[in-house]
Design a protein around this motif. Sequence first.
Motif, mmCIF file in Angstrom:
data_model
loop_
_atom_site.group_PDB
_atom_site.id
_atom_site.type_symbol
_atom_site.label_atom_id
_atom_site.label_comp_id
_atom_site.label_asym_id
_atom_site.label_seq_id
_atom_site.Cartn_x
_atom_site.Cartn_y
_atom_site.Cartn_z
ATOM 1 N N GLN A 1 50.093 -45.536 12.070
ATOM 2 C CA GLN A 1 50.390 -45.556 13.593
ATOM 3 C C GLN A 1 49.331 -46.102 14.235
ATOM 4 N N TYR A 2 49.947 -47.201 15.277
ATOM 5 C CA TYR A 2 49.085 -48.103 16.234
ATOM 6 C C TYR A 2 49.567 -47.511 17.691
ATOM 7 N N ALA A 3 48.354 -47.209 18.443
ATOM 8 C CA ALA A 3 48.606 -47.300 20.034
ATOM 9 C C ALA A 3 48.770 -48.745 20.202
ATOM 10 N N ILE A 4 49.851 -48.937 21.119
ATOM 11 C CA ILE A 4 50.494 -50.216 21.740
ATOM 12 C C ILE A 4 49.955 -50.051 23.378
ATOM 13 N N LEU A 5 48.911 -50.698 23.847
ATOM 14 C CA LEU A 5 48.380 -50.638 25.276
ATOM 15 C C LEU A 5 49.132 -51.731 26.064
ATOM 16 N N LEU A 6 49.808 -51.285 27.022
ATOM 17 C CA LEU A 6 50.630 -52.542 27.725
ATOM 18 C C LEU A 6 49.959 -52.874 28.979
ATOM 19 N N TYR A 7 49.633 -54.132 29.324
ATOM 20 C CA TYR A 7 48.793 -54.479 30.338
ATOM 21 C C TYR A 7 49.786 -55.303 31.395
ATOM 22 N N THR A 8 49.484 -55.273 32.465
ATOM 23 C CA THR A 8 50.420 -56.074 33.256
ATOM 24 C C THR A 8 49.397 -56.337 34.755
ATOM 25 N N PRO A 9 49.625 -57.205 35.606
ATOM 26 C CA PRO A 9 49.076 -57.426 36.763
ATOM 27 C C PRO A 9 48.909 -56.266 37.567
ATOM 28 N N ALA A 10 47.609 -55.993 38.307
ATOM 29 C CA ALA A 10 47.279 -54.831 38.919
ATOM 30 C C ALA A 10 48.124 -54.966 40.369
ATOM 31 N N PRO A 11 48.574 -54.038 40.751
ATOM 32 C CA PRO A 11 48.505 -52.532 40.389
ATOM 33 C C PRO A 11 49.384 -51.828 39.534
ATOM 34 N N ALA A 12 50.366 -52.526 38.914
ATOM 35 C CA ALA A 12 51.144 -52.092 37.860
ATOM 36 C C ALA A 12 52.001 -50.951 38.165
ATOM 37 N N ASP A 13 52.628 -51.282 39.434
ATOM 38 C CA ASP A 13 53.629 -50.501 39.978
ATOM 39 C C ASP A 13 54.859 -50.757 39.310
ATOM 40 N N MET A 14 55.504 -49.989 38.869
ATOM 41 C CA MET A 14 56.808 -50.034 38.322
ATOM 42 C C MET A 14 57.928 -50.516 39.262
ATOM 43 N N ALA A 15 57.817 -50.163 40.538
ATOM 44 C CA ALA A 15 58.667 -50.455 41.518
ATOM 45 C C ALA A 15 58.626 -52.119 41.909
ATOM 46 N N ASP A 16 57.498 -52.704 41.466
ATOM 47 C CA ASP A 16 57.577 -54.160 41.557
ATOM 48 C C ASP A 16 57.815 -54.907 40.268
ATOM 49 N N MET A 17 58.363 -54.340 39.149
ATOM 50 C CA MET A 17 58.852 -54.764 38.116
ATOM 51 C C MET A 17 60.297 -55.200 38.284
ATOM 52 N N PRO A 18 60.775 -56.511 37.777
ATOM 53 C CA PRO A 18 61.976 -56.998 37.946
ATOM 54 C C PRO A 18 62.831 -56.136 37.111
ATOM 55 N N VAL A 19 64.059 -55.890 37.475
ATOM 56 C CA VAL A 19 65.304 -54.886 36.773
ATOM 57 C C VAL A 19 65.386 -55.355 35.328
ATOM 58 N N GLU A 20 65.435 -56.824 34.964
ATOM 59 C CA GLU A 20 65.573 -57.306 33.690
ATOM 60 C C GLU A 20 64.409 -56.762 32.795
ATOM 61 N N ALA B 1 39.905 -55.200 37.834
ATOM 62 C CA ALA B 1 40.570 -56.118 36.708
ATOM 63 C C ALA B 1 41.850 -56.649 37.397
ATOM 64 N N LYS B 2 42.314 -57.712 36.978
ATOM 65 C CA LYS B 2 43.378 -58.431 37.487
ATOM 66 C C LYS B 2 44.377 -57.915 36.668
ATOM 67 N N GLU B 3 44.169 -57.466 35.427
ATOM 68 C CA GLU B 3 45.437 -56.484 34.595
ATOM 69 C C GLU B 3 45.028 -55.291 34.442
ATOM 70 N N VAL B 4 45.566 -54.361 34.284
ATOM 71 C CA VAL B 4 45.318 -52.795 34.217
ATOM 72 C C VAL B 4 46.521 -52.584 33.043
ATOM 73 N N ILE B 5 46.049 -51.177 32.774
ATOM 74 C CA ILE B 5 46.920 -50.533 31.646
ATOM 75 C C ILE B 5 48.128 -49.931 32.513
ATOM 76 N N ALA B 6 49.530 -50.263 32.227
ATOM 77 C CA ALA B 6 50.536 -49.770 32.606
ATOM 78 C C ALA B 6 51.211 -49.039 32.041
ATOM 79 N N GLY B 7 51.088 -48.868 30.683
ATOM 80 C CA GLY B 7 51.740 -47.745 29.884
ATOM 81 C C GLY B 7 51.460 -48.012 28.431
ATOM 82 N N PHE B 8 51.767 -47.366 27.609
ATOM 83 C CA PHE B 8 51.390 -47.130 26.087
ATOM 84 C C PHE B 8 52.472 -46.504 25.537
ATOM 85 N N TYR B 9 52.516 -46.673 24.098
ATOM 86 C CA TYR B 9 53.343 -46.003 22.970
ATOM 87 C C TYR B 9 52.752 -46.161 21.761
ATOM 88 N N ILE B 10 53.277 -45.075 21.065
ATOM 89 C CA ILE B 10 52.703 -45.056 19.682
ATOM 90 C C ILE B 10 53.676 -45.610 18.844
#
Length: 109
Positions: free
Chosen positions: A3-22, A69-78
Amino acid sequence: MTQYAILLYTPAPADMADMPVEEQEAHMRHAAEAEELGGHVVTGFALQPSTTATSVRGDEVTDGPFIEAKEVIAGFYILEAQDLDHALEIAKRNPATWRGGVEIRPLLG
């Protein structure tokens, strides 16, 4: 499988509302893609924007993420994968790599 933790980084503030639908739709398909590649996403979570974070250092409590930081953790999965190379093959396909990146870390135990 390991099992691995996969940490997802994206530009701050990592707001899902700003993420393109695609990109949101691609994230939803990623677990199925991992299965097709012989891995298994055990669980995953998106985080609220980093602006909602509260950090604790010793006795001091501050608003905001632990570090600036310019990028922050936006989520993670196992992810369950055969080995690190297999985990890398799957994680490189994660849509978080489009604007940010991913970090792969084996879990203890």
